[in-house]
Design an enzyme around this catalytic site. Structure first.
Site, PDB file in Angstrom:
ATOM      1  N   LYS A 190      16.229  92.918 -81.426  1.00 46.65           N
ATOM      2  CA  LYS A 190      15.869  91.421 -82.143  1.00 46.65           C
ATOM      3  C   LYS A 190      16.893  92.485 -83.639  1.00 46.65           C
ATOM      4  CE  LYS A 190      13.463  94.595 -85.866  1.00 46.65           C
ATOM      5  NZ  LYS A 190      14.186  94.055 -87.183  1.00 46.65           N
ATOM      6  N   ARG A 254      18.349  93.888 -93.447  1.00 48.07           N
ATOM      7  CA  ARG A 254      20.193  93.968 -93.264  1.00 48.07           C
ATOM      8  C   ARG A 254      21.186  93.922 -92.103  1.00 48.07           C
ATOM      9  NH1 ARG A 254      17.229  98.700 -95.183  1.00 48.07           N
ATOM     10  NH2 ARG A 254      17.054  99.663 -92.567  1.00 48.07           N
TER      11      ARG A 254
END
EC number: 1.1.1.94
Length: 335
Positions: A190, A254
């Site tokens: 992911k 991030r």
């Protein structure tokens, strides 16, 4: 319950804050100066500023103290390192009297291409009760006490029960699974797909494109997971579609920020420097691409991200190439 968390980054600190309300928690970090500063200021200004550490939380750089804290009874040992830091930490634990080990990291080890549980088994053997705690969770929100749901995956049923008893609380729901491989694959891939989503969003390609990418990305996760022995149903849960949605769409991600920067034409080195923290998708992309090639699994989105990161491919040209691929059936087996 006595809990020691090894690793004082954002996620380790956030979990320590959440658990210290109900348990006897020690937070360990490598740097004596940094941990002393955190103990004095009652805040982790480097990784989680603005979130005070509870008075009951013990911050230390004393490794023996952290291990002794959980050596007896129903203690729980949690590794809150990056994937790159898991092997060195496991090596530190060799020969130590530890009751169990639960890790939080998501990714594949660079070089070896191993999943975290394979690293732990290689270093510490197969007899230690061990598992992974994962799911859609931003550290900042956990530290704020906002609701989230996680999954503990372990073969050992007693360890699953212990982690649920420790972590499940007013703001954190914990589900359990014995599909360690599935939970780890979901958490690893992911991050790569979040980079891809950031690229699409940075190019202003719209919400339709985002939804398509996430959906076909989930097929890639499932395809790889099944090839490695995971159950398909795991990817419909928190460590699969749950973590995928959060990481691809959340502004705190991030990995998504890496994709946004790439779409703006920034060099990868500049993006990583600006982030200041680990973006596991960057580390993981090459390892997953190599693994997919070894297993002869089609993962076109993952390959595209790796091409942009490491082979100098243009984001725009890469998107055009993905869209130009030949139509096929919609299925997990199709690419």
């Amino acid at each position: 319950m006595r809990i020691s968390i090894l690793g004082a980054g954002a996620w380790g600190t956030a979990l320590a804050i959440a658990l210290a309300e109900r348990h006897d928690v020690v937070l360990w970090g490598r740097s004596e100066d940094a941990m002393a500063q955190r103990a004095r200021s009652x805040e982790n200004t480097a990784y989680l500023p603005g979130h005070p550490l509870p008075a009951a939380l013990k911050a230390t750089a004393d490794f023996s103290l952290a291990l002794d804290h959980v050596a007896q009874g129903d203690g729980l040992l949690i590794a809150a390192t990056s994937v790159a830091g898991l092997r060195p930490l496991a090596q530190q634990l060799q020969g130590k009297a530890i009751p169990n080990l639960v890790w939080l990291c998501k990714g594949l080890e660079e070089g070896s291409g191993l999943l975290p549980h394979q690293v732990v088994r290689e270093v510490l053997g197969t007899q230690l009760p061990a598992g992974v705690l994962s799911g859609p969770s931003f550290a900042q929100e956990v530290a704020q006490g906002l609701p989230c749901a996680l999954v503990i995956a372990a073969e050992d049923a007693a360890l699953r029960e212990l982690v649920v008893a420790a972590v499940h609380g007013p703001a954190i729901r914990v589900y359990s699974s014995d599909d360690v491989v599935g939970v780890e694959v979901g958490g690893a891939v992911k991050n790569i797909l979040a980079i891809a989503t950031g690229i699409l969003d940075g190019m202003s390609l719209g919400l339709n494109a985002r939804a398509a990418l996430i959906t076909r990305g989930l097929a890639e996760i499932t395809r790889l997971g099944i090839a490695l022995g995971a159950r398909a149903e795991t990817f419909m849960g928190l460590a699969g579609v749950g973590d995928l949605i959060l990481t691809c769409t959340g502004d705190l991600s991030r990995n998504r920020k890496v994709g946004l920067g790439l779409a703006q034409g920034k060099p990868l080195e500049t993006i990583v420097t600006e982030l200041g923290h680990v973006a596991e998708g960057v580390r993981c992309a090459a390892a997953v691409r190599n693994l997919a090639q070894q297993l002869q699994i089609e993962m076109p989105i993952t390959n595209a991200v790796a091409g942009i990161l490491f082979d100098g491919h243009s984001p725009r040209a890469t998107v055009e190439q993905l869209l130009a691929r030949h139509p096929r059936d919609e299925s997990i087996s199709a690419s």
